[in-house]
Motif scaffolding. Structure first.
Motif, PDB file in Angstrom:
ATOM      1  N   UNK A  85       9.924  18.420  70.520  1.00 25.00           N
ATOM      2  CA  UNK A  85       9.393  18.302  68.992  1.00 25.00           C
ATOM      3  C   UNK A  85       8.967  16.815  68.898  1.00 25.00           C
ATOM      4  N   UNK A  86       9.800  16.120  69.631  1.00 29.19           N
ATOM      5  CA  UNK A  86       9.103  14.439  69.517  1.00 29.19           C
ATOM      6  C   UNK A  86       7.817  14.338  70.065  1.00 29.19           C
ATOM      7  N   UNK A  87       7.572  15.138  71.006  1.00 30.39           N
ATOM      8  CA  UNK A  87       6.238  15.144  71.889  1.00 30.39           C
ATOM      9  C   UNK A  87       5.067  15.846  71.088  1.00 30.39           C
ATOM     10  N   UNK A  88       5.499  16.729  70.104  1.00 33.18           N
ATOM     11  CA  UNK A  88       4.650  17.327  69.053  1.00 33.18           C
ATOM     12  C   UNK A  88       4.165  16.210  68.182  1.00 33.18           C
ATOM     13  N   UNK A  89       5.034  15.536  67.625  1.00 36.24           N
ATOM     14  CA  UNK A  89       4.765  14.565  66.841  1.00 36.24           C
ATOM     15  C   UNK A  89       4.255  13.130  66.844  1.00 36.24           C
TER      16      UNK A  89
END
Length: 187
Positions: free
Chosen positions: A82-86
């Motif tokens: 999820x961090x990678x997505x943002x």
């Protein structure tokens, strides 16, 4: 520790780290200072009121992307995927990397939460203890280190409780200085 100009760098801050590292505590302190909403990735990852039950991935991803599109936020969580997505929307990245023993002690202090059972709590403690040994896992030291290394905007690695506390104090001073500078410019 030198802070960039808060007017842009602190618009969308992402805090990542192991369970029990103090991500939520730090996110709440920063959000209070900046008057930004806090986005807890746990709230998007888990079904509401059903600790340990993953939310549908498509819905979770949609929720995370929608939250990231806001103008300002302080987002926190262990979820590397999820961090990678943002990351492309993140203006400042903070990685809290404390020893697993400190994270476990913190989790034991806060105790069982959110309807989890003793078995789930014991599983969480084991999972936190394995942070550095998990390989090929989005929620690991390995992934957080990779995300941190590729992030090209302002970033901070906090490796002790003292560093986390110091960060909040220095941030507060930086914000006050920026407000004072803006006031002088507009006079």
């Amino acid at each position: 520790m030198t802070f960039p100009n808060p007017s842009a760098a602190f618009d969308r801050m992402l805090i990542m780290g192991n369970g029990g590292a103090g991500k939520t505590w730090l996110a709440c302190r920063i959000a209070e200072q900046l008057h930004h909403p806090v986005v807890h990735l746990d709230d998007m990852h888990w079904e509401p009121g059903r600790y340990g039950i993953d939310r549908d991935r498509a819905l979770r991803d949609e929720m995370v992307k929608a939250a990231a599109e806001r103008d300002a936020w302080v987002m926190e969580g262990v979820y590397g995927q999820l961090a990678n997505m943002v990351l492309n929307r993140t203006t400042t990245l903070i990685w809290i990397d404390l020893p697993e023993e400190e994270c476990i002690a913190n989790i034991k202090l806060r105790g069982i939460q959110g309807g989890e059972s003793q078995t789930q709590f014991d599983g969480l403690l084991k999972w936190v203890a394995e942070y550095r040994s998990r390989m090929n896992n989005w929620n690991s030291f390995e992934t957080h280190a990779r995300l941190f290394s590729v992030f090209s905007r302002p970033k901070f690695l906090l490796s002790s409780r003292e560093a986390v506390t110091d960060f909040t104090g220095r941030l507060s001073t930086s914000i006050v200085e920026a407000i004072d500078e803006r006031a002088q410019i507009s006079e």
